[in-house]
Enzyme design. Structure first.
Site, short mmCIF file in Angstrom:
data_model
loop_
_atom_site.label_atom_id
_atom_site.label_comp_id
_atom_site.label_asym_id
_atom_site.label_seq_id
_atom_site.Cartn_x
_atom_site.Cartn_y
_atom_site.Cartn_z
CB SER A 1 34.49 5.93 10.25
OG SER A 1 35.36 4.99 9.64
CE1 TYR B 1 32.84 7.79 5.66
CE2 TYR B 1 34.79 6.60 6.40
CZ TYR B 1 33.41 6.77 6.40
OH TYR B 1 32.61 5.93 7.14
#
Length: 253
Positions: free
Chosen positions: A144, A159
């Site tokens: 990401s 995350y």
């Protein structure tokens, strides 16, 4: 050797509007047989049926919890007998968490790492030896932009840390498996319109987010799926250990 005699595994590809399902469709259109592994067995089977009908390839959907070694083992055992050998693995299964670091519990931290990092380990560890033995493999990790810019889109610290762990995983594994004909790359999407981001991509919040993207729009699942399919081609054998940004220019480094 052609992709039509190989299977591509895509984890977490059950969601109808997710990157995983779009990737499975795009790989199938390129001639790959498809195995969809998803926590939700019903949606995995639904996706497989849709792919087989649309693309005329073999497709199988299997319920699998990537965080559980025994579940991964039984899913891959089911696959062994019913599909061609695995030539590609897309580690797409993942969960996000926006919880601020000062509020994140140890339990939540572990859950984010269990799916994004340990889950990728569980399945990669099981399919990589066969790829190395056959002298061909393509492994792609879905990281990401959060890993690169330090969160700030939807993901918090847990995350970002887990997605950054995937980048180190990608690079080290690329070095190790390169001599065996196996490439390992990562894709780092920015703001993509999926079920995960759907609610946040409305009204003012959407305008605010899109204002920071040079190409003037949010990403589409096809933008990511096309790149993953390119990285899985036989011809893409000299690209490994790389991280590809798909973010419309929102993060340039």
């Amino acid at each position: 050797m052609s992709v039509s005699d190989k299977t591509a595994i895509v984890t977490g590809a059950g969601s109808k509007r997710g990157i995983g399902r779009a990737t499975a469709h795009t790989l199938a259109a390129a001639g790959w047989n498809i195995a969809i592994l998803d926590l939700d067995e019903g949606s995995a089977k639904d996706a497989a049926q849709e792919i087989a009908e649309q693309h005329g390839v073999q497709a199988v959907g299997i319920g699998c919890d990537v965080t559980d070694e025994a579940s991964v083992e039984s899913a891959l055992a089911a696959l062994d007998g019913s599909a061609p050998p695995v030539g590609a693995l897309v580690n797409n299964a993942g969960i996000t968490s926006p919880t601020p670091f000062l509020e994140v519990s140890g339990e939540e931290w572990d859950r984010i790492f269990a799916v994004n990092v340990r889950g990728a380990y569980n399945i990669t560890r099981r399919v990589a030896p066969g790829m190395a033995e056959r002298g061909f493999g393509r492994i792609v990790f879905l990281s990401s932009v959060s890993a690169e810019r330090g969160g700030g889109v939807f993901g918090g610290v847990a995350y970002s840390a887990a997605k950054a762990a995937q980048l180190g995983f990608t690079r080290a594994l690329a070095r190790e498996l390169g001599p065996n004909g196996v490439t390992v790359n990562a894709v780092a999407p920015g703001l993509i319109d999926t079920d995960i981001t759907g609610g946040a991509l409305e009204g003012e919040r959407k305008q605010e987010l899109v204002a920071g993207i040079p190409v003037g729009r949010n990403g589409r699942v096809a933008d990511v799926a096309d790149l993953i399919t390119y990285l899985c081609r036989e011809e893409t054998g000299y690209i490994t250990g790389a991280t590809y940004d798909v973010n419309g220019g929102s993060h340039i480094h």
